[in-house]
Write an enzyme that holds these catalytic residues in place. Structure first.
Site, PDB file in Angstrom:
ATOM      1  N   VAL A 220       0.835  -1.204   0.000  1.00 42.42           N
ATOM      2  CA  VAL A 220       0.000   0.000   0.000  1.00 42.42           C
ATOM      3  C   VAL A 220       0.871   1.257   0.000  1.00 42.42           C
ATOM      4  O   VAL A 220       0.561   2.240  -0.673  1.00 42.42           O
ATOM      5  CB  VAL A 220      -0.961   0.015   1.216  1.00 42.42           C
ATOM      6  CG1 VAL A 220      -1.768   1.309   1.268  1.00 42.42           C
ATOM      7  CG2 VAL A 220      -1.901  -1.181   1.157  1.00 42.42           C
ATOM      8  N   CYS A 221       1.985   1.221   0.710  1.00 45.71           N
ATOM      9  CA  CYS A 221       2.842   2.392   0.883  1.00 45.71           C
ATOM     10  C   CYS A 221       3.255   3.054  -0.437  1.00 45.71           C
ATOM     11  O   CYS A 221       3.150   4.276  -0.571  1.00 45.71           O
ATOM     12  CB  CYS A 221       4.074   2.050   1.706  1.00 45.71           C
ATOM     13  SG  CYS A 221       3.675   1.428   3.358  1.00 45.71           S
TER      14      CYS A 221
END
Length: 187
Positions: free
Chosen positions: A46-47
């Site tokens: 996700v980062c």
């Protein structure tokens, strides 16, 4: 306990920025608006979507006089390795702060002690070094740079026009609210 109004603690960390290692201190933050954008770890899923979203809006943040600092508990060497390995992360021009001891994550109260990494936390810090807005969300939910940008704009507007408040979905140029004596008890 709320972190609104909390002055960030003194710090000195290593950063990876524009292909170089650089030291970043609290003194570098003072005098301008800042966003501290904590994320769990480099080389995750996700980062990079969040960091790319911020990278795509970075020039607009700079036009507001606001610096972005992404922060994870990885070292500056890991930030460089991720940058070198990922076309997405290569788009980042803002400083990627290294917090391997978790000092910043603890100061902003986002440290997950059992995992040795930070929660997803976004903090808007005013030129005096005080937190004026923040959100902390679950690690499996990405954040939106457009909404963060809007909150920086609203925070700056309120700082300049202390007698007005910004309603939901406020955008620059839109009407604000001016509390009256009748409404003060409702705020």
């Amino acid at each position: 306990m709320s972190l609104i109004g909390k002055e960030i603690s003194d710090f000195t960390v290593q950063a990876f920025v524009k292909g170089e290692f650089k030291e970043v201190k609290k003194a570098d933050v003072l005098g301008k608006w800042s966003v501290f954008f904590f994320y769990p770890a480099d080389f995750t899923f996700v980062c990079p979507t969040e960091l790319e979203d911020l990278a795509n809006k970075y020039k607009e943040f700079q036009e507001l006089g606001c610096e972005i600092y992404s922060v994870s508990c990885d070292s500056h060497f890991v930030h460089k390795a991720w940058h070198d390995a990922s076309k997405t992360i290569q788009k980042i021009e803002y400083p990627m702060l290294a917090d391997p001891t978790g000092k910043l994550a603890r100061d902003f109260d986002v440290m997950i002690e059992a995992d040795g990494m930070a929660e997803r936390g976004s903090f808007i810090v005013n030129p005096e070094g005080k937190i004026v807005a923040y959100e902390v969300i679950a690690g499996n939910v990405g954040r939106n740079a457009d909404e963060l940008f809007r909150r920086v704009q609203a925070s700056q507007f309120v700082a300049e026009h202390g007698d007005q408040v910004c309603p939901a979905k406020w955008q620059p140029g839109a009407e604000t609210l001016k509390p009256s004596l009748d409404l003060v008890g409702l705020l």
